[in-house]
Design a protein around this motif. Structure first.
Motif, PDB file in Angstrom:
ATOM      1  N   LEU A  70      -5.616   7.358   7.748  1.00  0.00           N
ATOM      2  CA  LEU A  70      -5.369   8.335   6.679  1.00  0.00           C
ATOM      3  C   LEU A  70      -4.373   7.824   5.655  1.00  0.00           C
ATOM      4  CD1 LEU A  70      -5.193  11.688   8.707  1.00  0.00           C
ATOM      5  CD2 LEU A  70      -7.108  10.804   7.357  1.00  0.00           C
ATOM      6  N   PHE A  71      -3.428   6.988   6.093  1.00  0.00           N
ATOM      7  CA  PHE A  71      -2.375   6.520   5.189  1.00  0.00           C
ATOM      8  C   PHE A  71      -2.633   5.122   4.637  1.00  0.00           C
ATOM      9  CE2 PHE A  71      -0.142   9.895   7.441  1.00  0.00           C
ATOM     10  CZ  PHE A  71       0.627  10.478   6.434  1.00  0.00           C
ATOM     11  N   HIS A  72      -3.770   4.516   4.949  1.00  0.00           N
ATOM     12  CA  HIS A  72      -3.918   3.095   4.634  1.00  0.00           C
ATOM     13  C   HIS A  72      -4.059   2.817   3.138  1.00  0.00           C
ATOM     14  CE1 HIS A  72      -8.344   3.662   4.332  1.00  0.00           C
ATOM     15  NE2 HIS A  72      -8.344   2.518   3.701  1.00  0.00           N
ATOM     16  N   GLU A  73      -4.308   3.843   2.319  1.00  0.00           N
ATOM     17  CA  GLU A  73      -4.399   3.620   0.876  1.00  0.00           C
ATOM     18  C   GLU A  73      -3.101   3.962   0.140  1.00  0.00           C
ATOM     19  OE1 GLU A  73      -7.817   5.529  -0.779  1.00  0.00           O
ATOM     20  OE2 GLU A  73      -9.228   4.221   0.291  1.00  0.00           O
ATOM     21  N   LEU A 125      -5.781  10.120   2.721  1.00  0.00           N
ATOM     22  CA  LEU A 125      -7.194  10.472   2.835  1.00  0.00           C
ATOM     23  C   LEU A 125      -7.348  11.835   3.524  1.00  0.00           C
ATOM     24  CD1 LEU A 125      -8.699   7.006   3.790  1.00  0.00           C
ATOM     25  CD2 LEU A 125      -8.591   8.089   1.543  1.00  0.00           C
ATOM     26  N   ILE A 126      -7.193  12.889   2.731  1.00  0.00           N
ATOM     27  CA  ILE A 126      -7.362  14.251   3.214  1.00  0.00           C
ATOM     28  C   ILE A 126      -8.400  14.948   2.341  1.00  0.00           C
ATOM     29  CG2 ILE A 126      -5.014  14.441   4.136  1.00  0.00           C
ATOM     30  CD1 ILE A 126      -4.260  15.984   1.578  1.00  0.00           C
ATOM     31  N   ASP A 127      -8.827  16.118   2.761  1.00  0.00           N
ATOM     32  CA  ASP A 127      -9.747  16.931   1.972  1.00  0.00           C
ATOM     33  C   ASP A 127      -8.937  17.647   0.892  1.00  0.00           C
ATOM     34  OD1 ASP A 127     -11.530  18.695   0.869  1.00  0.00           O
ATOM     35  OD2 ASP A 127     -12.242  19.519   2.773  1.00  0.00           O
ATOM     36  N   ILE A 178       7.552  11.032   5.792  1.00  0.00           N
ATOM     37  CA  ILE A 178       8.117  10.974   4.447  1.00  0.00           C
ATOM     38  C   ILE A 178       7.006  10.924   3.403  1.00  0.00           C
ATOM     39  CG2 ILE A 178       9.448   9.534   2.855  1.00  0.00           C
ATOM     40  CD1 ILE A 178      11.145   8.689   5.322  1.00  0.00           C
ATOM     41  N   MET A 179       5.990  10.103   3.658  1.00  0.00           N
ATOM     42  CA  MET A 179       4.855  10.008   2.726  1.00  0.00           C
ATOM     43  C   MET A 179       4.146  11.349   2.579  1.00  0.00           C
ATOM     44  SD  MET A 179       3.166   6.409   3.969  1.00  0.00           S
ATOM     45  CE  MET A 179       4.134   4.903   4.093  1.00  0.00           C
ATOM     46  N   THR A 180       4.012  12.053   3.683  1.00  0.00           N
ATOM     47  CA  THR A 180       3.344  13.355   3.646  1.00  0.00           C
ATOM     48  C   THR A 180       4.111  14.326   2.766  1.00  0.00           C
ATOM     49  OG1 THR A 180       2.480  13.012   5.874  1.00  0.00           O
ATOM     50  CG2 THR A 180       2.480  15.266   5.054  1.00  0.00           C
ATOM     51  N   ASP A 181       5.430  14.359   2.914  1.00  0.00           N
ATOM     52  CA  ASP A 181       6.250  15.243   2.084  1.00  0.00           C
ATOM     53  C   ASP A 181       6.170  14.834   0.617  1.00  0.00           C
ATOM     54  OD1 ASP A 181       6.947  16.571   4.379  1.00  0.00           O
ATOM     55  OD2 ASP A 181       8.922  15.620   4.578  1.00  0.00           O
ATOM     56  N   GLN A 182       6.197  13.549   0.364  1.00  0.00           N
ATOM     57  CA  GLN A 182       6.100  13.077  -1.018  1.00  0.00           C
ATOM     58  C   GLN A 182       4.741  13.432  -1.628  1.00  0.00           C
ATOM     59  OE1 GLN A 182       6.879   8.870  -0.655  1.00  0.00           O
ATOM     60  NE2 GLN A 182       9.105   9.130  -0.703  1.00  0.00           N
TER      61      GLN A 182
END
Length: 202
Positions: A139-142, A148-150, A186-190
């Motif tokens: 999900l985070f590879h890009e 990569l979420i809906d 952290i990436m998710t929050d950003q």
């Protein structure tokens, strides 16, 4: 008799003798005919079966013995059946008939069910953690382009993603993956802030 047939299959399979392996697999399936025998055989032998390049065990054996046994035990609430369905998931999704009989489950679903039924099992815990880490890495590879979420329902997706990260952190008992999990949080929050700003709801 059944043990001899299984030994014949293992030998032919190990030697790459495809015709002989198919013949032995078919004979083995025919020799294990009752539901009780299928369950007993699966419990005794499943983990001895090698997987191919597609991470599948021999399809005749899965279809004729293993899946009927695991399905029966899964429907009785057996956590080991859930775990083994997750472990043989590539077989499970190889034909529509399996998902039609049991319903659609991801490998993560099977491992999570096993873990929820027996949270003290380190095997189930490790399997679930590994599957979660594989999913999160994908999900985070890009990143930093995005996650990569809906995006049609990104708020719910972000909440679910944080829950997965927090849960994975809670079962990462050795903290081997703490750094990656912290970075993903952290990436998710950003990303949530980025999407909030985009939608003008900050």
């Amino acid at each position: 008799m059944t043990n001899d047939l299984f030994a014949d299959f293992l030998h032919a399979d190990a030697q790459g003798l495809r015709v002989d392996a198919k013949r032995a697999a078919t004979a083995l399936v025919n020799s294990v005919s009752t539901q009780d025998d299928k369950i007993a055989w699966t419990l005794a032998n499943l983990e001895r079966l090698q997987t191919n390049g597609a991470s599948r065990i021999r399809h005749e054996i899965y279809e004729g013995i293993v899946f009927p046994a695991l399905k029966a035990r899964f429907e009785c609430g057996d956590p080991e059946a859930s775990y083994q369905l997750g472990r043989t998931w590539q077989n499970f999704i190889s034909k529509p008939c399996f998902t039609e009989e049991l319903g659609w489950y991801s490998a993560e679903d099977f491992y999570r069910i096993a873990y929820q039924k027996e949270p003290g099992s380190l095997r189930y815990e490790r399997a679930l953690l590994e599957r979660l880490l594989e999913k999160l890495a994908y999900l985070f590879h890009e990143w930093p382009a995005g996650i990569l979420i809906d995006h049609r329902q990104w708020r719910d997706e972000i909440i679910s993603l944080r829950e997965d990260i927090d849960f994975a952190s809670s079962i990462d008992r050795s903290s081997d993956h703490a750094e990656a999990l912290s970075e993903w949080a952290i990436m998710t929050d950003q990303y949530r802030d980025r999407l909030d700003k985009r939608d003008g709801s900050s």
